[in-house]
Design a protein around this motif. Structure first.
Motif, short mmCIF file in Angstrom:
data_model
loop_
_atom_site.label_atom_id
_atom_site.label_comp_id
_atom_site.label_asym_id
_atom_site.label_seq_id
_atom_site.Cartn_x
_atom_site.Cartn_y
_atom_site.Cartn_z
N ASP A 1 0.82 -1.20 0.18
CA ASP A 1 0.21 -0.56 -0.07
C ASP A 1 0.44 1.52 0.11
O ASP A 1 1.09 2.61 -0.69
CB ASP A 1 -0.96 -0.21 0.99
CG ASP A 1 -1.81 -0.93 1.08
OD1 ASP A 1 -2.29 -1.48 -0.22
OD2 ASP A 1 -3.16 -1.68 1.46
N ILE A 2 1.90 0.98 0.96
CA ILE A 2 2.67 2.57 0.73
C ILE A 2 3.20 2.83 -0.36
O ILE A 2 3.15 3.83 -0.87
CB ILE A 2 3.73 1.74 1.99
CG1 ILE A 2 3.09 2.39 3.27
CG2 ILE A 2 4.81 3.05 2.04
CD1 ILE A 2 4.20 1.93 4.41
N ILE A 3 3.41 1.70 -1.14
CA ILE A 3 4.42 1.63 -2.66
C ILE A 3 3.56 2.67 -2.89
O ILE A 3 3.79 3.27 -3.91
CB ILE A 3 5.04 0.21 -2.67
CG1 ILE A 3 5.56 -0.04 -2.47
CG2 ILE A 3 4.92 -0.12 -4.95
CD1 ILE A 3 6.63 -1.68 -2.56
N LYS B 1 3.67 5.91 -4.84
CA LYS B 1 3.79 6.10 -6.60
C LYS B 1 3.40 7.14 -6.81
O LYS B 1 3.66 7.85 -7.88
CB LYS B 1 3.57 4.81 -7.35
CG LYS B 1 5.28 3.64 -7.28
CD LYS B 1 4.94 2.76 -8.28
CE LYS B 1 5.98 2.16 -8.22
NZ LYS B 1 5.40 1.02 -9.59
N ILE B 2 1.62 6.60 -6.51
CA ILE B 2 0.44 8.25 -6.89
C ILE B 2 1.32 9.40 -6.62
O ILE B 2 1.07 10.39 -7.23
CB ILE B 2 -0.72 7.45 -6.16
CG1 ILE B 2 -1.08 6.28 -6.85
CG2 ILE B 2 -1.14 8.92 -6.71
CD1 ILE B 2 -2.51 5.81 -6.00
N LYS C 1 4.85 8.31 -10.38
CA LYS C 1 5.45 7.50 -10.90
C LYS C 1 3.72 6.02 -11.39
O LYS C 1 4.80 5.31 -11.72
CB LYS C 1 6.33 6.68 -10.04
CG LYS C 1 6.85 7.99 -9.98
CD LYS C 1 8.16 8.17 -10.87
CE LYS C 1 9.38 9.10 -10.77
NZ LYS C 1 10.60 9.13 -11.68
N LEU C 2 3.28 5.97 -11.11
CA LEU C 2 1.66 5.52 -11.34
C LEU C 2 1.53 5.31 -12.50
O LEU C 2 1.14 5.82 -12.89
CB LEU C 2 0.70 4.97 -10.18
CG LEU C 2 0.26 4.06 -9.67
CD1 LEU C 2 1.31 2.38 -9.29
CD2 LEU C 2 -0.97 4.41 -9.63
N GLU C 3 1.95 4.44 -13.11
CA GLU C 3 1.40 3.86 -14.72
C GLU C 3 0.35 3.39 -14.58
O GLU C 3 0.16 1.97 -13.87
CB GLU C 3 2.28 2.36 -14.52
CG GLU C 3 4.02 3.25 -15.50
CD GLU C 3 4.75 2.51 -16.19
OE1 GLU C 3 3.89 2.07 -17.47
OE2 GLU C 3 6.10 3.02 -16.07
N ILE C 4 -0.57 3.50 -16.03
CA ILE C 4 -1.43 3.48 -15.79
C ILE C 4 -1.28 2.95 -17.11
O ILE C 4 -0.86 2.99 -18.59
CB ILE C 4 -2.84 5.12 -15.93
CG1 ILE C 4 -2.45 5.65 -14.94
CG2 ILE C 4 -4.17 4.43 -16.49
CD1 ILE C 4 -2.72 6.95 -14.96
#
Lengths: 122, 808
Positions: free
Chosen positions: B632-634, B638-639, B643-646
């Motif tokens: 969850d922390i990752i 990332k969000i 950096k969170l890829e969609i």
């Protein structure tokens, strides 16, 4: 006895996987870096390759690409083991020629069933 | 023979005398009739007669010539002479007849009546004209003239007889003129003529020959001419316009009344002078030039405007029209002049010009902003003198108590001509002369006869300029006399127009002076104000500077804040990066912990006693919890780090929900809960993995906090929005806790808290994923103790876009 090449830099993980492989009657071949993985794949001609993606030298993706560049290495099933953080690379992993992937942490209880499922499912 | 001889001689003499008489008669006739034919014939006859006489006288001569024979002389010559005489006389008588006829025609064809009477007043002859005029017939011959004429009035008869007797008695040719005689048809005619008495051989009266001319029409004509002359004379005399006939040297030959009136001369006075006398000196040159041109014949007419000086010395303007009368040779007889008095129109024109001039002066006055009071009054005085055509002038202002008059401006002439020893600039009113009357009476004063006695005059000091005419004008301001202008010695009389001009000029001047005073005051106030403004401006500048400094400070602070913010953002990013990377490092050992504990629990490495197995199970569970927390922390990191890829693709909604349900299915079964899934089988475009993650979170929460009852999953698409709700019959959430529900690391305190496991990041991550990645919303409704419903609304089609950009 099927021979499985395990490319994994982490010693603990390597021990866990090889233990599970041996337990299920496979012969593990260990490689602790990408280069070594490619070398051993060519030299040993394993029946299955388990490829960690996050490696210290070249990535598992590049290693897979190199292996797949060779004509006689097209049919060896390569199963990627990805880190949770690398989930975005899944498409790429499948594109370079991996037959499937697992997300870490691997569940030693179910992993071999899943590997067989992937290999025979294709 | 002697007898015979004697008789013969006598006869000869008689014949000779007769023939000489005939010759004389013939000469006379020839002379009268001027005929040559008769003359030639008679001449030949005479020559022949001469020859015959010669023969008789010399008949003793014996000439041997036939021509001279007796026979010839006696017979042939006599015959020839007789023939010639007969023919000659025939011719002559013919001429007489013609002459008589000619005379008769002549006499009868003229209009003049010709008649003759004998000594007894009886008609012996009258011509046709007499018949026509008086109706005389042939019977009247031999009848007394008065009996023959038509009926006459007594007066007429007397008049006629008077003339008649005059001629008869005096025996001299008598003319009569305009004798009224009744004519044939009874109308009165006028006649002129001559009575010529005839004398017999003894010198006695023997009748007379008379002529009669009908002058009736002539008289009528004359009357008409006289009438016309009278009309012309009247037109000339009575014309309203001045008219004159002027000799080439300029003398007035004839003038009419209008002209005399115009110039104030009598007719006889006018006729004694010439035009040069009354022409204004300034116009003389032009006049002379015109005169010369007209005398030369270069110009036939002339039209001009000029000035005359009247007998009284006044100047009048006239419009002069001159034409010329010339004889047949073109010699100038006289000028014909028509003279119109245009003084009034000229004056109004002049007044207009003066008005213009005054307006101009007033305008100029307004531009004299820098002038002093004296300069202005001097300027106005000069213009006033000019406008009124005066010789002298001055302008002065009153002091406040009206007792002293201060002369600001005076025309140079005054002081040059005025040799008064002391020339005061300030005059006490009570000592001042006539001009002070203006102040005393508060009204304009005109004196046009300064030389005659005037009660207002105080007496002019010795040496003062000689005044002839004077005008003084006050200027009022609120009924107070504030200034006086005086002008003097105009060539003409001062009039109201001068008052008008000067008044306007002066009031303009006064307003200007007042304005100047006001402007000076205004300038002073302005200066004062300006001082204050400068002072205030300085103060404002200081304030402004202070403000600017403050702004600089603020800017600095803002920059500091910005850099601090940037640093913070960077730190935040670094934090997220750090967390992401350390989390990964945290996972690796967890893999070993979970992996090996799994193997041990499976007893692949040997049998375990129950106690070992339970404790190893706790390690395994703790490891899995820790892993979930790290995951969850990752994700959150990332969000937050962008950096969170969609990963957008098409998938079936039901499939995702089934997958989520299947994950929690064991737990549901373990707890003995009912499950109801009502999901629309639709395909959506979104991030399958993240949707699954959210659904798992909601479902696992629902299962976690529900001990009995059921869990319902419901999904439907409305207007391109997918509505997914997860309803449980759990403990519910206190209303106060609802706002805190989606925050980080929040765990709602409850009786179940201790029993349930959770990272406190689940709902926070769900909200982050739903809002930031799936671009939807997530919310909750809950009734404490009854249950909760978590609802997600996400778009059916998620548009691809660069999410990283939003977080950079």
């Amino acid at each position: 006895m099927k021979r499985v090449l395990v490319v994994e830099d982490n010693v603990n993980n390597m021990k866990l996987i090889t233990f599970v492989l041996k337990k299920h009657g496979y012969e593990p071949i260990e490689a602790f870096s990408g280069d070594e993985g490619v070398e051993k794949a060519i030299a040993e001609r394993p029946d299955i390759i388990l490829m960690d993606i996050q490696l210290p030298d070249i990535s598992g993706i590049e290693a897979t690409e190199r292996i797949r560049m060779m004509d006689d290495m097209q049919d060896i099933p390569i199963i990627a083991i990805t880190s949770y953080a690398m989930s975005g690379d899944r498409e790429k992993i499948l594109n370079v020629g991996c037959n499937g992937y697992f997300e870490k942490p691997i569940d030693p209880v179910t992993i071999m069933g899943d590997i067989e499922k992937i290999i025979h499912g294709r | 023979v002697n007898n015979f001889m004697d008789l013969d001689i006598i006869l000869l003499v008689i014949a000779a005398i007769l023939q000489i008489g005939a010759v004389i008669l013939a000469f006379k006739l020839i002379k009268i009739t001027k005929t040559t034919r008769g003359w030639m014939l008679i001449s030949i006859a005479l020559v022949l007669m001469g020859l015959r006489r010669f023969h008789y006288v010399t008949d003793n001569l014996q000439w041997d010539l036939w021509f001279f024979s007796d026979l010839f002389f006696e017979y042939y010559l006599a015959i020839i002479i007789s023939v010639l005489m007969v023919i000659g006389i025939y011719f002559l008588s013919d001429i007489f007849r013609e002459k008589a006829r000619f005379e008769s025609v002549l006499l009868n064809s003229v209009w003049t009546g010709i008649w003759s009477v004998d000594a007894n007043n009886k008609f012996t002859y009258f011509n046709k004209a007499m018949t026509k005029i008086f109706g005389l017939s042939n019977e009247a011959i031999g009848i007394n003239i008065f009996a023959s004429l038509p009926e006459q009035t007594k007066e007429n008869k007397t008049l006629i007889k008077n003339y008649f007797n005059q001629a008869k008695d005096s025996l001299e040719i008598t003319h009569y003129e305009l004798l009224p005689i009744n004519t044939l048809n009874g109308t009165l005619g006028y006649f002129s003529g001559v009575l010529v008495p005839m004398l017999d051989d003894n010198g006695k009266y023997n009748g007379m020959i008379c002529t009669v001319n009908d002058v009736t029409e002539h008289i009528t004509d004359q009357a008409a001419i006289k009438e016309s002359e009278k009309q012309f004379r009247d037109a000339f005399e009575e014309a309203l316009i001045g008219m004159a006939l002027v000799s080439p040297d300029g003398r007035y030959l004839k003038v009419n009344k209008a002209l005399c009136d115009m110039l104030d001369y009598t007719e006889s006075e006018m006729l004694a002078i010439n035009f040069q006398t009354i022409t204004h000196p300034d116009d003389l040159d032009t006049d002379r030039k015109h005169l010369k041109l007209m005398l030369e014949g270069t110009k036939q007419t002339s039209r001009k405007e000029k000035r005359y000086i009247t007998k009284g010395g006044g100047i009048i303007w006239v419009g002069l029209y001159i034409s010329t009368a010339r004889d047949t040779d073109g010699k100038l007889l006289h000028f014909i002049e028509q003279i119109e008095n245009i003084t009034d129109s000229k004056r109004s024109e002049e007044e207009r010009k003066l008005n213009e001039s005054r307006m101009k002066t007033l305008l100029e006055l307004n531009t004299m902003t820098q002038a002093t009071c004296t300069e202005i009054t001097r300027y106005v005085m000069g213009k006033g003198v000019e406008l009124t055509k005066s010789k002298y002038g001055f302008v002065g202002l009153m002091n406040k108590d009206k007792s002293v008059f201060i002369i600001h401006a005076w025309s140079r002439d005054v002081m040059d001509d005025c040799s008064i020893s002391d020339k005061p600039i300030e005059y006490p009113i009570d000592q001042a002369g006539i001009w002070a009357e203006v102040v005393r009476q508060n009204r304009p004063i005109i004196v046009n006869n300064y030389l005659s006695p005037n009660p207002a005059k105080k007496g002019i000091p010795e040496g003062h300029v000689q005044l002839t005419r004077f005008i003084g004008i006050p200027v009022f301001d609120n009924d107070r006399t504030v200034a006086v202008a005086a002008m003097a010695n105009k060539d003409e009389d001062y009039n109201n127009f001068d008052i008008y001009q000067i008044s306007l000029l002066l009031s303009g001047m006064w307003h200007h002076i007042k304005n100047m005073k006001a402007v000076n005051e205004l300038n002073r106030l302005n200066d004062e104000l300006e001082g204050r403004v400068i002072e205030r401006t300085d103060m404002l500048s200081e304030s402004k500077q202070a403000l600017l400094n403050l702004v600089d400070d603020l800017n600095l602070t803002k920059n500091n804040l910005r850099s601090a913010n940037e640093r913070l953002l960077e730190l935040d990013r670094l934090k997220s990066m750090f967390i992401a990377s350390t989390s990964h490092e945290l996972r690796t050992p967890l893999n070993s912990i979970i992996g090996f504990s799994s193997i041990l629990l499976e007893e692949w490495a040997g049998e375990l006693n129950p106690e070992q197995k339970e404790q190893l199970g706790l390690i395994h569970t703790a490891g899995e919890q820790l892993l979930a927390l790290v995951n969850d922390i990752i994700d959150i990191s990332k969000i937050e780090a962008g950096k969170l890829e969609i990963n957008i693709r098409e998938f079936r909604l039901k499939e995702v929900i089934d997958e989520a349900v299947s994950t929690v299915k064991n737990d549901i079964n373990k707890k003995g809960l009912d499950l109801e899934v009502e999901v629309e089988d639709t395909t959506i475009l979104s991030d399958r993995h993240r949707l699954l993650q959210c659904l798992l979170n909601l479902l696992s929460n629902a299962v976690k906090f529900t001990d009995k009852g059921m869990i319902t999953i419901y999904a439907k698409t409305i207007n391109s929005i997918v509505n997914i709700s997860v309803t449980d019959t759990g403990m519910g959430i206190m209303p106060d806790d609802i706002p805190k529900l989606f925050a980080q690391f929040v765990r709602i305190e409850s009786s179940l808290t201790a029993k349930t496991q959770g990272t406190g990041l689940g709902l926070y991550l769900t909200k982050k994923l739903t809002v930031d990645i799936l671009e939807g919303t997530v919310g909750v409704t809950s009734e404490y103790g009854t249950g909760s419903t978590f609802t997600m609304n996400i778009p059916v089609k998620l548009e691809k876009h660069d999410t990283e950009a939003e977080f950079k």
